[in-house]
Scaffold this motif. Structure first.
Motif, short mmCIF file in Angstrom:
data_model
loop_
_atom_site.label_atom_id
_atom_site.label_comp_id
_atom_site.label_asym_id
_atom_site.label_seq_id
_atom_site.Cartn_x
_atom_site.Cartn_y
_atom_site.Cartn_z
N GLU A 131 0.84 -1.21 0.00
CA GLU A 131 0.00 0.00 0.00
C GLU A 131 0.87 1.26 0.00
N LEU B 184 2.01 1.92 -3.43
CA LEU B 184 0.92 2.47 -4.23
C LEU B 184 0.69 3.93 -3.89
N ILE C 13 -3.42 4.12 -10.05
CA ILE C 13 -3.09 2.74 -9.67
C ILE C 13 -3.89 1.82 -10.58
N ARG D 123 -0.35 -2.53 -10.20
CA ARG D 123 -0.45 -3.31 -8.96
C ARG D 123 0.16 -4.71 -9.16
N THR E 174 3.35 -6.40 -7.26
CA THR E 174 3.18 -7.70 -6.60
C THR E 174 4.21 -8.70 -7.10
#
Ligand SMILES: [Zn+2]
Ligand SMILES: [Zn+2]
Ligand SMILES: [Zn+2]
Length: 141
Positions: free
Chosen positions: A2, A5, A15, A20, A24
């Motif tokens: 988070e 982001l 985003i 994302r 990841t």
């Protein structure tokens, strides 16, 4: 995650599910994935993604300081930036092996010289190139 982001959001970037997924993948891969490694991982959730898109996202993430892009003659590799852990890398020009090195060669003299030119330094990248121990001693697998 988070936090990463929110850095993007602060800099005014959206985003997207792709961004994302790229972050990841970087976090899951750990040390030094190539863009191809990231592509394979992102494809699991976004089958239509292209290598070009991965490169664009990685370049953006490097620009905003989320990802460290390490230049290697056989292709760049990536490492997610750990805040407060500024460091550089040793890159073997024979086999491409890369290691972290907790030394920063930049000192105040550079900052002072830059200031004389009215230039404010906001960051730097630096890689050491050479021959790793195994390549040097002929221990190649
Ligand atoms: Zn080597
Ligand atoms: Zn590193
Ligand atoms: Zn440094």
């Amino acid at each position: 995650m988070e936090k990463k982001l929110s850095i993007l959001r602060e800099k005014g970037y959206k985003i997207t599910p792709q961004r994302r997924a790229v972050i990841t993948a970087l976090e899951e891969f750990g040390k030094f994935p190539t863009a191809q490694n990231i592509l394979e991982s992102v494809k699991k959730t976004q089958p239509d993604v292209s290598l070009d898109t991965i490169y664009r996202n990685l370049t953006l993430l490097a620009e905003v300081g989320i990802v460290h892009e390490i230049h290697r003659h056989t292709g760049n590799i990536y490492e997610i930036v750990t805040p407060g852990h500024h460091h550089h890398h040793l890159v073997c020009t024979e086999c491409g092996r890369t290691e972290c090195l907790d030394i920063c060669p930049v000192n105040d003299a550079y900052v002072r010289e830059a200031e004389k030119k009215g230039f404010q330094i906001t960051g730097h990248t630096f890689e050491f190139y050479g021959i790793c121990h195994d390549c040097n001693t002929g221990n190649k697998k």
